[in-house]
Design a protein around this motif. Structure first.
Motif, short mmCIF file in Angstrom:
data_model
loop_
_atom_site.label_atom_id
_atom_site.label_comp_id
_atom_site.label_asym_id
_atom_site.label_seq_id
_atom_site.Cartn_x
_atom_site.Cartn_y
_atom_site.Cartn_z
N MET A 1 67.47 93.65 -37.69
CA MET A 1 67.24 92.55 -36.78
C MET A 1 67.95 92.78 -35.45
N ARG A 4 65.69 94.84 -33.12
CA ARG A 4 64.38 94.31 -32.75
C ARG A 4 64.39 93.82 -31.30
N ARG A 5 63.31 94.10 -30.61
CA ARG A 5 63.12 93.64 -29.24
C ARG A 5 61.69 93.14 -29.09
N SER A 6 61.49 92.15 -28.27
CA SER A 6 60.15 91.73 -27.92
C SER A 6 59.60 92.72 -26.90
N SER A 108 56.81 89.53 -37.63
CA SER A 108 57.19 90.22 -36.39
C SER A 108 58.27 91.26 -36.67
N LEU A 109 59.22 90.93 -37.55
CA LEU A 109 60.26 91.90 -37.90
C LEU A 109 59.69 93.09 -38.66
N ASP A 112 57.78 95.34 -36.30
CA ASP A 112 58.73 96.12 -35.49
C ASP A 112 59.31 97.26 -36.32
N GLU A 113 59.70 96.96 -37.53
CA GLU A 113 60.27 97.98 -38.42
C GLU A 113 59.27 99.10 -38.71
N LYS A 152 54.35 100.76 -29.44
CA LYS A 152 55.55 100.52 -28.63
C LYS A 152 55.48 101.32 -27.34
#
Length: 172
Positions: A1, A4-6, A108-109, A112-113, A152
């Motif tokens: 966590m 994580r970035r938006s 969302s996490l 991202d992962e 990304k």
């Protein structure tokens, strides 16, 4: 966590349906009083993003000549997170909406992962009639917002500064 970035800007690739289902299965394990599963997710790709853009334009009163809000075109995949409350004597609607929010955050996490760029977008127009119709929601359903998903970007986001927990934690 903490990593994580938006990502407000993402690339043209997006997870396929098989990968998305796997991630959603994991996200769906969030706390859910009475296991009501009061949520659903709508995958929006390709030209369907333009339909969302037209609805946002209508909801925000944009000039009819432009006809489409461009934000939904910023990502190859939008995941509309929908609260779909179930009748319950013991689980109020606010708690069911919290569960749907938990699914959105967990998803969302997980995205991202898995290496995808993600940004959760909302706005007052998420509860507008035009946006409601564009997503073909049932009368009792509400849109929480969209996860914009894509590859990304090359540019790394800065580090996120942790909060000062002392300011947010109290005891009785």
């Amino acid at each position: 966590m903490l990593r994580r970035r938006s990502h407000s800007s993402v690339g043209d690739k997006a997870p396929g349906d098989k990968e998305l289902r796997k991630l959603l299965e994991a996200a769906g394990t969030v706390a859910d009083h009475a296991a009501l599963h009061p949520w659903r997710v709508i995958a929006i790709r390709g030209e369907a993003r333009e339909r969302v853009g037209r609805a946002i334009a209508e909801a925000t009163g944009q000039d009819a000549s432009s006809g489409i809000a461009k934000k939904p075109l910023r990502a190859p995949l939008l995941l509309a997170v929908v609260v779909s409350p179930r009748p319950s004597m013991k689980v109020p609607d606010w708690e069911q909406e919290a569960t749907a929010s938990g699914v959105a955050h967990a998803l969302s996490l997980l995205l991202d992962e898995a290496g995808w760029g993600v940004m959760w977008r909302t706005g007052l127009y998420t509860r507008s009639g035009a946006v409601h119709r564009a997503h073909e929601l049932a009368p009792h359903e509400h849109l929480l917002g969209w996860l914009y998903v894509g590859s990304k970007p090359e540019k790394k986001s800065g580090r996120r500064k942790p909060i000062t927990a002392k300011k947010h934690l109290s005891s009785l």
